[in-house]
Design an enzyme around this catalytic site. Structure first.
Site, PDB file in Angstrom:
ATOM      1  CE1 TYR A 104      -2.286   3.449   2.264  1.00 60.16           C
ATOM      2  CE2 TYR A 104      -3.491   2.525   0.591  1.00 60.16           C
ATOM      3  CZ  TYR A 104      -3.363   3.447   1.618  1.00 60.16           C
ATOM      4  OH  TYR A 104      -4.268   4.366   1.638  1.00 60.16           O
ATOM      5  CG  ASP A 113       5.853   3.763   0.365  1.00 61.74           C
ATOM      6  OD1 ASP A 113       4.537   3.599   0.133  1.00 61.74           O
ATOM      7  OD2 ASP A 113       6.229   4.521   1.575  1.00 61.74           O
ATOM      8  CE  LYS A 140       2.314   5.685   7.847  1.00 64.55           C
ATOM      9  NZ  LYS A 140       1.231   5.759   8.323  1.00 64.55           N
TER      10      LYS A 140
HETATM   11  P1  KE4 Z   1      -0.981   8.770   4.146  1.00 68.17           P
HETATM   12  O1  KE4 Z   1      -1.202   9.223   2.735  1.00 68.17           O
HETATM   13  O2  KE4 Z   1      -1.726   7.902   4.710  1.00 68.17           O
HETATM   14  O3  KE4 Z   1       0.079   9.655   4.903  1.00 68.17           O
HETATM   15  O4  KE4 Z   1       0.344   7.644   3.925  1.00 68.17           O
HETATM   16  C1  KE4 Z   1       0.299   6.812   2.750  1.00 68.17           C
HETATM   17  C2  KE4 Z   1       1.179   5.426   2.888  1.00 68.17           C
HETATM   18  C3  KE4 Z   1       2.128   5.318   2.035  1.00 68.17           C
HETATM   19  N1  KE4 Z   1       2.902   4.426   2.107  1.00 68.17           N
HETATM   20  C4  KE4 Z   1       3.018   3.413   3.072  1.00 68.17           C
HETATM   21  C5  KE4 Z   1       4.075   2.254   3.248  1.00 68.17           C
HETATM   22  C6  KE4 Z   1       1.948   3.620   4.062  1.00 68.17           C
HETATM   23  O5  KE4 Z   1       1.860   2.603   5.124  1.00 68.17           O
HETATM   24  C7  KE4 Z   1       1.074   4.534   4.112  1.00 68.17           C
HETATM   25  C8  KE4 Z   1      -0.126   4.803   5.079  1.00 68.17           C
HETATM   26  N2  KE4 Z   1      -0.246   3.596   6.128  1.00 68.17           N
HETATM   27  C9  KE4 Z   1      -1.560   3.381   6.600  1.00 68.17           C
HETATM   28  C10 KE4 Z   1      -1.636   2.396   7.477  1.00 68.17           C
HETATM   29  N3  KE4 Z   1      -1.223   1.063   6.724  1.00 68.17           N
HETATM   30  C11 KE4 Z   1      -2.097   4.725   7.186  1.00 68.17           C
HETATM   31  C12 KE4 Z   1      -3.308   4.477   7.869  1.00 68.17           C
HETATM   32  C13 KE4 Z   1      -4.670   5.128   7.189  1.00 68.17           C
HETATM   33  O6  KE4 Z   1      -4.939   4.594   6.027  1.00 68.17           O
HETATM   34  O7  KE4 Z   1      -5.483   5.506   8.084  1.00 68.17           O
END
Ligand code: KE4
Length: 424
Positions: free
Chosen positions: A141, A236, A264
């Site tokens: 993801y 990523d 993060k």
């Molecule tokens: P954001 O756009 O949510 O800040 O980041 C996206 C993203 C990109 N790459 C990786 C490896 C990620 O894990 C994420 C987002 N992680 C999720 C948890 N699996 C965020 C939680 C959510 O979607 O509310």
């Protein structure tokens, strides 16, 4: 108001009652609780219940919640202005810090989320190479980027839309997906698309289908194939960056990607993402180059101050070795609790996952063998016992520097009972 009242209210104004799908508890059943505050390893619900938290707002709370140093930096900076839209010294300090911590990052640009970071990496790879196709791994993801919502993990997987509606087939068709840890499938994808793949993007340690690890040699092979094909290797590290090591997973595995997406931890809990890599690639970005990318709040001083305070604290405390110690202690307790049971536990540093299936779990297909109903029973039994894990089998857990031996011992006690309640 109770969580139930708030959720009913929320559903009137917010789709699904949540601002991000995975919070809706659809992966475990029931309704989400609402949080009123958080400090250290604990969160407090609106009902006043205190829970040991292993989600850590999905990774940013690496020091624990509301660390004094971050709060002080936010308050001090905010008192001098909240946003300028004009270059400010904190942006330079953040950029320098990221480039010093991650040697492959020669230049870096700040954005406001992990999604923006990966989206920008994809556009930059396409602009730099002049190619259109992207290769990604099933179950990884990378945020809700159109081109990457193809066989995606995390909430897309939890809610049964790994291939989201609303992404035009013409665009999705430019994204090729293969199973993680399957280097022959990667080779076949390159052979079938000679000279057409702009970038290969992956979570070097996939943590959005639970958590599984790259097999020995896999990442090295990806690097070699990308070199041979003149395809950009994009890591990523939004979740793994600055958590698994100062330089992230690429430091641990000794791989130099061409671009890295970050987020993060570097926001200290505020909205921050970043992407960076080889200077010759990054210089293709506007205003110097032809690839446009922008953001009103990118490099926001308050967010920069929060992220810098968190990074400085991690560095000054040698946080990564402590996180490993805490992780090892946690793993000992978990392995004692699951001994002899058909469960699979993975951990790397302060990230972990307990699969409700027998191993090995080396890719998405393996992860999908997990008994999600049993996970849901386990999740709720833990919650009843005062322990909050991620509300989906397809998420990772996070430890912080605020988690204590007492927290871990209490968690083990609760987990043993919860496993029985789940039928294990
Ligand atoms: P954001 O756009 O949510 O800040 O980041 C996206 C993203 C990109 N790459 C990786 C490896 C990620 O894990 C994420 C987002 N992680 C999720 C948890 N699996 C965020 C939680 C959510 O979607 O509310």
């Amino acid at each position: 108001m109770t969580s139930r009242d708030l959720f009913q209210d929320a559903r009137q104004y917010i789709p699904g009652g949540v601002n991000s799908p995975v919070r809706a508890f659809r992966g475990v059943g029931g309704e989400p609780f609402f949080v009123s505050s958080a400090a250290g390893s604990r969160i407090t619900t609106v009902e006043g219940r205190e829970l040991i938290d292993y989600v850590g707002t999905w990774g940013p709370a690496i020091l624990g919640h509301a660390p004094d140093v971050v709060i002080a930096a936010v308050c001090g900076t905010a008192s001098r202005g909240l946003s300028f839209g004009i270059p400010n010294p904190l942006e330079v300090e953040m950029a320098r810090t990221l480039c010093e911590l991650v040697p492959s990052v020669q230049k870096v640009r700040m954005v406001n989320s992990g999604t923006e970071a990966t989206m920008s990496c994809v556009r930059l790879a396409r602009g730099f190479t002049g190619r259109d196709k992207i290769l990604k791994f099933e179950g990884c993801y990378h945020g809700h980027v159109d081109s990457l919502l193809v066989k995606a993990g995390s909430g897309a997987l939890t809610h049964g839309q790994p291939d989201s509606a609303g992404v035009p087939a013409a665009l999705a068709d430019l994204t090729i997906t293969v199973p993680f840890n399957d280097i022959d499938a990667v080779r076949r994808a390159f052979a079938a698309n000679p000279g057409e793949i702009a970038g290969l993007i992956l979570e070097p340690v996939p943590a959005n289908a639970g958590l599984y690890l790259p097999e020995p040699g896999f990442l090295e092979e990806l690097r070699a194939l990308c070199d041979r094909e003149s395809t950009l290797l994009i890591f990523d590290e939004v979740m793994t960056g600055f958590r698994l090591a100062p330089g992230g997973a690429q430091e641990i595995y000794g791989i130099t990607p061409d671009l890295t997406a970050m987020g993060k931890v570097i926001g200290g809990g505020l909205p921050v993402g970043a992407f960076g890599g080889r200077a010759d690639i990054m210089d293709h970005l506007s205003p110097d180059g032809p690839v446009y990318q922008a953001g009103t709040l990118s490099g926001n001083p308050v967010a920069m101050a929060a992220g810098l305070a968190q990074l400085r604290e991690l560095i000054q405390r040698g946080g990564w070795s402590h996180l490993e110690d805490i992780g090892a202690e946690f793993e000992d307790r978990v392995r004692s609790a699951i001994a002899g049971k058909p469960l699979t536990f993975h951990r790397i540093g302060s990230m972990f996952c307990l699969y409700f299936c027998e191993g090995p779990v080396r890719n998405l297909a393996d992860a999908q063998r997990s008994d999600r109903a049993a996970f849901g029973r386990f999740f709720h039994a833990c919650l009843e016992g005062g322990v909050y894990f991620a509300p989906s089998q397809f998420e990772a857990g996070f430890l912080s520097l605020a988690h204590t031996s007492e927290d871990i011992a209490e968690t083990a006690r609760v987990a043993v009972d919860a496993l029985q309640a789940a039928g294990y």
